[in-house]
Design a protein around this motif. Structure first.
Motif, PDB file in Angstrom:
ATOM      1  N   LEU A   1     -33.334   9.865   5.117  1.00 28.41           N
ATOM      2  CA  LEU A   1     -33.154   8.747   4.190  1.00 28.41           C
ATOM      3  C   LEU A   1     -32.965   7.462   4.981  1.00 28.41           C
ATOM      4  CD1 LEU A   1     -30.540  10.419   1.787  1.00 28.41           C
ATOM      5  CD2 LEU A   1     -33.025  10.353   1.510  1.00 28.41           C
ATOM      6  N   ASN A   2     -33.698   6.434   4.592  1.00 27.49           N
ATOM      7  CA  ASN A   2     -33.503   5.108   5.176  1.00 27.49           C
ATOM      8  C   ASN A   2     -32.575   4.328   4.247  1.00 27.49           C
ATOM      9  OD1 ASN A   2     -33.588   2.497   6.135  1.00 27.49           O
ATOM     10  ND2 ASN A   2     -35.787   2.484   6.521  1.00 27.49           N
ATOM     11  N   ALA A   3     -31.305   4.290   4.595  1.00 22.52           N
ATOM     12  CA  ALA A   3     -30.297   3.618   3.773  1.00 22.52           C
ATOM     13  C   ALA A   3     -29.910   2.265   4.358  1.00 22.52           C
ATOM     14  CB  ALA A   3     -29.064   4.503   3.642  1.00 22.52           C
ATOM     15  N   ALA A   4     -30.814   1.680   5.145  1.00 20.26           N
ATOM     16  CA  ALA A   4     -30.543   0.364   5.732  1.00 20.26           C
ATOM     17  C   ALA A   4     -30.636  -0.719   4.665  1.00 20.26           C
ATOM     18  CB  ALA A   4     -31.518   0.084   6.862  1.00 20.26           C
ATOM     19  N   LEU A   5     -30.117  -1.869   5.010  1.00 17.44           N
ATOM     20  CA  LEU A   5     -29.971  -2.962   4.054  1.00 17.44           C
ATOM     21  C   LEU A   5     -30.263  -4.281   4.750  1.00 17.44           C
ATOM     22  CD1 LEU A   5     -28.851  -3.636   1.147  1.00 17.44           C
ATOM     23  CD2 LEU A   5     -26.610  -3.821   2.233  1.00 17.44           C
ATOM     24  N   ASN A   6     -31.124  -5.085   4.174  1.00 18.33           N
ATOM     25  CA  ASN A   6     -31.351  -6.417   4.738  1.00 18.33           C
ATOM     26  C   ASN A   6     -30.020  -7.159   4.862  1.00 18.33           C
ATOM     27  OD1 ASN A   6     -34.196  -6.317   4.988  1.00 18.33           O
ATOM     28  ND2 ASN A   6     -34.430  -6.769   2.806  1.00 18.33           N
ATOM     29  N   PHE A   7     -29.821  -7.819   6.002  1.00 20.30           N
ATOM     30  CA  PHE A   7     -28.566  -8.518   6.317  1.00 20.30           C
ATOM     31  C   PHE A   7     -27.391  -7.550   6.431  1.00 20.30           C
ATOM     32  CE2 PHE A   7     -31.115 -11.353   3.544  1.00 20.30           C
ATOM     33  CZ  PHE A   7     -31.485 -12.292   4.492  1.00 20.30           C
ATOM     34  N   GLY A   8     -27.667  -6.275   6.667  1.00 23.59           N
ATOM     35  CA  GLY A   8     -26.604  -5.276   6.767  1.00 23.59           C
ATOM     36  C   GLY A   8     -25.922  -5.322   8.123  1.00 23.59           C
ATOM     37  N   ASP A   9     -25.113  -6.334   8.346  1.00 23.29           N
ATOM     38  CA  ASP A   9     -24.462  -6.545   9.634  1.00 23.29           C
ATOM     39  C   ASP A   9     -23.300  -5.570   9.816  1.00 23.29           C
ATOM     40  OD1 ASP A   9     -23.950  -7.724  12.094  1.00 23.29           O
ATOM     41  OD2 ASP A   9     -24.038  -9.765  11.323  1.00 23.29           O
ATOM     42  N   ARG A  10     -22.559  -5.752  10.918  1.00 23.81           N
ATOM     43  CA  ARG A  10     -21.486  -4.820  11.236  1.00 23.81           C
ATOM     44  C   ARG A  10     -20.428  -4.784  10.137  1.00 23.81           C
ATOM     45  NH1 ARG A  10     -19.592  -7.178  15.516  1.00 23.81           N
ATOM     46  NH2 ARG A  10     -17.767  -7.973  14.415  1.00 23.81           N
ATOM     47  N   ILE A  11     -20.094  -5.923   9.530  1.00 24.52           N
ATOM     48  CA  ILE A  11     -19.087  -5.923   8.479  1.00 24.52           C
ATOM     49  C   ILE A  11     -19.573  -5.129   7.272  1.00 24.52           C
ATOM     50  CG2 ILE A  11     -19.889  -8.135   7.542  1.00 24.52           C
ATOM     51  CD1 ILE A  11     -16.292  -6.749   7.538  1.00 24.52           C
ATOM     52  N   ASP A  12     -20.869  -5.188   6.989  1.00 25.98           N
ATOM     53  CA  ASP A  12     -21.430  -4.400   5.888  1.00 25.98           C
ATOM     54  C   ASP A  12     -21.273  -2.908   6.177  1.00 25.98           C
ATOM     55  OD1 ASP A  12     -23.320  -6.497   4.154  1.00 25.98           O
ATOM     56  OD2 ASP A  12     -23.136  -7.027   6.268  1.00 25.98           O
ATOM     57  N   GLN A  13     -21.527  -2.518   7.425  1.00 29.23           N
ATOM     58  CA  GLN A  13     -21.385  -1.112   7.787  1.00 29.23           C
ATOM     59  C   GLN A  13     -19.924  -0.675   7.685  1.00 29.23           C
ATOM     60  OE1 GLN A  13     -24.210   0.238   7.832  1.00 29.23           O
ATOM     61  NE2 GLN A  13     -25.322  -1.703   8.065  1.00 29.23           N
ATOM     62  N   GLU A  14     -19.005  -1.552   8.053  1.00 30.57           N
ATOM     63  CA  GLU A  14     -17.587  -1.214   7.926  1.00 30.57           C
ATOM     64  C   GLU A  14     -17.211  -0.984   6.464  1.00 30.57           C
ATOM     65  OE1 GLU A  14     -14.515  -2.833  10.865  1.00 30.57           O
ATOM     66  OE2 GLU A  14     -15.942  -4.486  10.681  1.00 30.57           O
ATOM     67  N   ILE A  15     -17.715  -1.832   5.586  1.00 29.16           N
ATOM     68  CA  ILE A  15     -17.397  -1.697   4.162  1.00 29.16           C
ATOM     69  C   ILE A  15     -17.915  -0.376   3.614  1.00 29.16           C
ATOM     70  CG2 ILE A  15     -17.991  -2.615   1.869  1.00 29.16           C
ATOM     71  CD1 ILE A  15     -17.898  -5.438   3.203  1.00 29.16           C
ATOM     72  N   MET A  16     -19.125   0.035   4.043  1.00 27.65           N
ATOM     73  CA  MET A  16     -19.772   1.210   3.457  1.00 27.65           C
ATOM     74  C   MET A  16     -19.486   2.524   4.171  1.00 27.65           C
ATOM     75  SD  MET A  16     -23.528  -0.263   2.332  1.00 27.65           S
ATOM     76  CE  MET A  16     -23.973  -0.898   3.957  1.00 27.65           C
ATOM     77  N   THR A  17     -19.048   2.469   5.421  1.00 28.59           N
ATOM     78  CA  THR A  17     -18.916   3.681   6.230  1.00 28.59           C
ATOM     79  C   THR A  17     -18.017   4.761   5.623  1.00 28.59           C
ATOM     80  OG1 THR A  17     -19.526   2.713   8.349  1.00 28.59           O
ATOM     81  CG2 THR A  17     -18.004   4.556   8.424  1.00 28.59           C
ATOM     82  N   PRO A  18     -16.825   4.444   5.099  1.00 29.81           N
ATOM     83  CA  PRO A  18     -16.010   5.526   4.536  1.00 29.81           C
ATOM     84  C   PRO A  18     -16.707   6.274   3.400  1.00 29.81           C
ATOM     85  CG  PRO A  18     -14.640   3.616   4.971  1.00 29.81           C
ATOM     86  CD  PRO A  18     -16.070   3.170   5.170  1.00 29.81           C
ATOM     87  N   SER A  19     -17.476   5.569   2.566  1.00 31.43           N
ATOM     88  CA  SER A  19     -18.207   6.245   1.491  1.00 31.43           C
ATOM     89  C   SER A  19     -19.340   7.091   2.045  1.00 31.43           C
ATOM     90  CB  SER A  19     -18.777   5.211   0.502  1.00 31.43           C
ATOM     91  OG  SER A  19     -17.736   4.498  -0.124  1.00 31.43           O
ATOM     92  N   LEU A  20     -20.016   6.584   3.077  1.00 29.46           N
ATOM     93  CA  LEU A  20     -21.067   7.358   3.725  1.00 29.46           C
ATOM     94  C   LEU A  20     -20.474   8.617   4.368  1.00 29.46           C
ATOM     95  CD1 LEU A  20     -23.864   7.903   4.937  1.00 29.46           C
ATOM     96  CD2 LEU A  20     -23.335   6.209   6.721  1.00 29.46           C
ATOM     97  N   ALA A  21     -19.359   8.469   5.052  1.00 27.26           N
ATOM     98  CA  ALA A  21     -18.728   9.626   5.688  1.00 27.26           C
ATOM     99  C   ALA A  21     -18.320  10.664   4.656  1.00 27.26           C
ATOM    100  CB  ALA A  21     -17.515   9.159   6.495  1.00 27.26           C
ATOM    101  N   LYS A  22     -17.820  10.200   3.522  1.00 27.92           N
ATOM    102  CA  LYS A  22     -17.402  11.109   2.447  1.00 27.92           C
ATOM    103  C   LYS A  22     -18.586  11.894   1.891  1.00 27.92           C
ATOM    104  CE  LYS A  22     -14.870  10.957  -1.954  1.00 27.92           C
ATOM    105  NZ  LYS A  22     -14.239  10.036  -2.953  1.00 27.92           N
ATOM    106  N   ALA A  23     -19.789  11.305   1.939  1.00 30.65           N
ATOM    107  CA  ALA A  23     -20.992  11.987   1.443  1.00 30.65           C
ATOM    108  C   ALA A  23     -21.428  13.131   2.355  1.00 30.65           C
ATOM    109  CB  ALA A  23     -22.133  10.984   1.288  1.00 30.65           C
ATOM    110  N   ARG A  24     -20.969  13.138   3.600  1.00 31.31           N
ATOM    111  CA  ARG A  24     -21.145  14.219   4.568  1.00 31.31           C
ATOM    112  C   ARG A  24     -22.607  14.515   4.918  1.00 31.31           C
ATOM    113  NH1 ARG A  24     -17.797  19.400   3.370  1.00 31.31           N
ATOM    114  NH2 ARG A  24     -18.398  19.716   5.555  1.00 31.31           N
ATOM    115  N   PRO A  25     -23.361  13.501   5.358  1.00 31.55           N
ATOM    116  CA  PRO A  25     -24.655  13.814   5.960  1.00 31.55           C
ATOM    117  C   PRO A  25     -24.421  14.467   7.323  1.00 31.55           C
ATOM    118  CG  PRO A  25     -24.149  11.517   6.294  1.00 31.55           C
ATOM    119  CD  PRO A  25     -23.039  12.072   5.429  1.00 31.55           C
ATOM    120  N   ALA A  26     -25.440  15.143   7.833  1.00 33.44           N
ATOM    121  CA  ALA A  26     -25.274  15.810   9.132  1.00 33.44           C
ATOM    122  C   ALA A  26     -25.408  14.819  10.283  1.00 33.44           C
ATOM    123  CB  ALA A  26     -26.296  16.927   9.277  1.00 33.44           C
TER     124      ALA A  26
END
Length: 365
Positions: free
Chosen positions: A108-133
């Motif tokens: 899955l390509n879940a990238a985001l235009n303008f997805g800077d480091r702060i964007d990744q920080e905001i989304m990372t806990p939800s991504l981790a909870k989804a448990r991709p490998a």
């Protein structure tokens, strides 16, 4: 026995003032009640119909919300690779090409235009909870530097509508985090209702996006906000003076961000959080245009990032891949984003470096 009412016992001037006051209140209520009813109806229509049906008016903002829905579904039902990052990943990764080079993986390509480091920080806990490998993060050395600017207010509201803050560990972000202001943090930490109300501008957003797409017709294509396979938009390349100006702009951004400070702890925390949640991180040093490589502009910072990423990978069971010199000039659409040829080459290369998948755990276990 007859009792006079309070008004009849008042002095004349007081009674007149009392009557005038009651008349003013009746007039106020006559206008205020319909207005309040209208506002309530408008808010309900906006939040209950317009936003769910038409979205924010911006495909990038809608993608923020769609990402939240994707992660809420969970990603552990089959071996899954998730690519995160900014427009370089949006343009540079075709998930189907990665999957073809890495049999057994759902990609899955879940990238985001303008997805800077702060964007990744905001989304990372939800991504981790989804448990991709696996989580693959295409990164540029400048992403260790200060944020380009504070997160946009629209983006903060979209993340709140998606309810990403719900999954934040205690103290994950604060108003002092790089890329956030106190007002933006208040939006992220505030009510979902207010965040939804923020998008009363959806018609303006939609009109602006349509105008931009019309002006760039032939250079970009429209993609669905929930396209997790090939969300790329650029279909044309630049050359000559336009390319040179873009390369110079990239150089200025790179130097400005790193000159204003380095934030390796922020980057490291994202990677460690993913690893601690059971997702194996894959850190990818992104392709650098050969015109930039030939001038040596980013050499020292690239070497610093490589050392940092190698050590971080060793301590988190992550993989580190260096694709900085993978693409030739003809593989780029501009000074930074891969074109079709570069997208195919980069996607295949990364796919071939991925480890074989482990079977997904059985449901109920």
């Amino acid at each position: 026995m007859h009792h006079a009412n309070a008004e009849s016992t008042m002095p004349h001037h007081v009674a007149a003032a009392w009557a005038e006051s009651k008349g003013a209140w009746r007039t106020f209520l006559f206008w205020a009640i319909p207005t309040l009813i209208g506002l309530a109806f408008s808010a309900a229509f906006q939040l209950g119909f317009l936003l769910p049906k038409f979205g924010t008016g911006s495909s990038d903002l809608d993608r923020c919300i769609e990402l939240a829905k994707l992660y809420d579904q969970g990603l552990s039902d089959e071996p899954t690779v998730v690519f995160i990052g900014d427009s370089l990943t949006v343009e540079g990764i075709d998930a189907s090409a990665v999957a073809a080079a890495a049999p057994g993986w759902r990609v899955l390509n879940a990238a985001l235009n303008f997805g800077d480091r702060i964007d990744q920080e905001i989304m990372t806990p939800s991504l981790a909870k989804a448990r991709p490998a696996l989580v693959v993060w295409l990164s540029r050395p400048m992403q260790l530097g200060a944020a380009k600017a504070n997160l946009h207010a629209d983006r903060a509201a979209a993340y709140r509508v998606g309810d990403f803050p719900r999954d934040w560990p205690q103290g994950w972000l604060s108003a002092r985090s790089d890329g956030l202001s106190s007002g933006l943090y208040a939006t992220l930490d505030g009510s979902e209702w207010m965040a939804r109300a923020h998008f009363h501008t959806w018609l303006i957003n939609a009109s602006y996006q349509r105008l931009r797409n019309n002006l760039r017709r032939g250079n970009i294509r429209s993609t669905a906000a929930g396209d997790w396979i090939a969300p790329y938009q650029m279909v044309a390349s630049i050359a000559g003076d336009r390319l040179e100006r873009h390369i110079e702009a990239i150089k200025r951004e790179h130097e400005d961000r790193l000159a204003r400070g380095r934030f390796p702890d922020s980057y490291q925390r994202i990677v460690r959080h993913l690893a601690d949640a059971g997702a194996r991180p894959v850190i990818v040093l992104a392709p650098i245009h050969p015109h930039i490589r030939a001038r040596g502009w980013f050499d020292s910072d690239t070497a610093e990032f490589t050392k940092f990423a190698t050590e971080l990978a060793a301590s988190t069971n992550a993989l580190f891949l260096d694709t900085s010199a993978l693409l030739d000039a003809q593989d780029f659409a501009d000074g930074q984003h891969p074109a079709a040829a570069g997208r195919a080459k980069l996607s295949e290369f990364i796919g071939k470096q991925l480890p074989p998948p482990h079977p997904a755990p059985s449901k109920g276990r």
